[in-house]
Write a protein that holds these residues in place. Structure first.
Motif, PDB file in Angstrom:
ATOM      1  N   GLY A  52     -41.563  41.735   7.684  1.00  0.00           N
ATOM      2  CA  GLY A  52     -41.570  42.294   9.206  1.00  0.00           C
ATOM      3  C   GLY A  52     -40.996  41.316  10.177  1.00  0.00           C
ATOM      4  N   LEU A  53     -40.597  41.593  11.466  1.00  0.00           N
ATOM      5  CA  LEU A  53     -40.215  40.655  12.505  1.00  0.00           C
ATOM      6  C   LEU A  53     -41.409  39.648  12.470  1.00  0.00           C
ATOM      7  CD1 LEU A  53     -39.340  43.111  15.323  1.00  0.00           C
ATOM      8  CD2 LEU A  53     -37.788  41.797  13.743  1.00  0.00           C
ATOM      9  N   GLY A  54     -41.165  38.424  12.783  1.00  0.00           N
ATOM     10  CA  GLY A  54     -41.890  37.141  12.888  1.00  0.00           C
ATOM     11  C   GLY A  54     -42.196  36.262  11.394  1.00  0.00           C
TER      12      GLY A  54
END
Length: 109
Positions: A52-54
């Motif tokens: 996921g993002l991050g």
């Protein structure tokens, strides 16, 4: 008279060779995809789907190690990542032997 005919034939053959590019010359204009490989990591499918993002994906190469320039399935050079006019670039520090570089295109034909 026979000598003049031989000279003309030799001259004609010389011109034909000058006009016809060699097989190697034809290959020199082929465009190849080149990729910089910073490192790798083996991931299970569930881990890929969970990204996921991050998220941070740690690679198997230390930041001080050279990156690989890969053409086809072969490493043809190594070097340091630099920035030129706002773009990433590779400062070549090692180059593979010419035969090894030629083998990198073998899989394309």
């Amino acid at each position: 008279m026979e000598q003049m005919t031989e000279e003309r034939e030799t001259e004609h053959e010389g011109r034909q060779q000058a006009v016809q590019p060699s097989s190697r010359d034809l290959l020199l204009d082929i465009e190849l995809d080149a990729t910089l490989r910073f490192g790798s990591q083996v991931l299970a499918l569930k881990d890929v789907l969970a990204l996921g993002l991050g998220d941070v994906l740690e690679l198997d190469r230390h930041v001080s190690e050279p990156v690989d320039l890969v053409v086809g399935d072969r490493i043809v050079a190594r070097g340091e990542v630099v920035v030129v006019s706002g773009n990433f670039a590779l400062l070549i520090t090692e180059v593979a032997e010419p035969q090894m570089r030629l083998e990198s295109i073998r899989c394309l034909f």
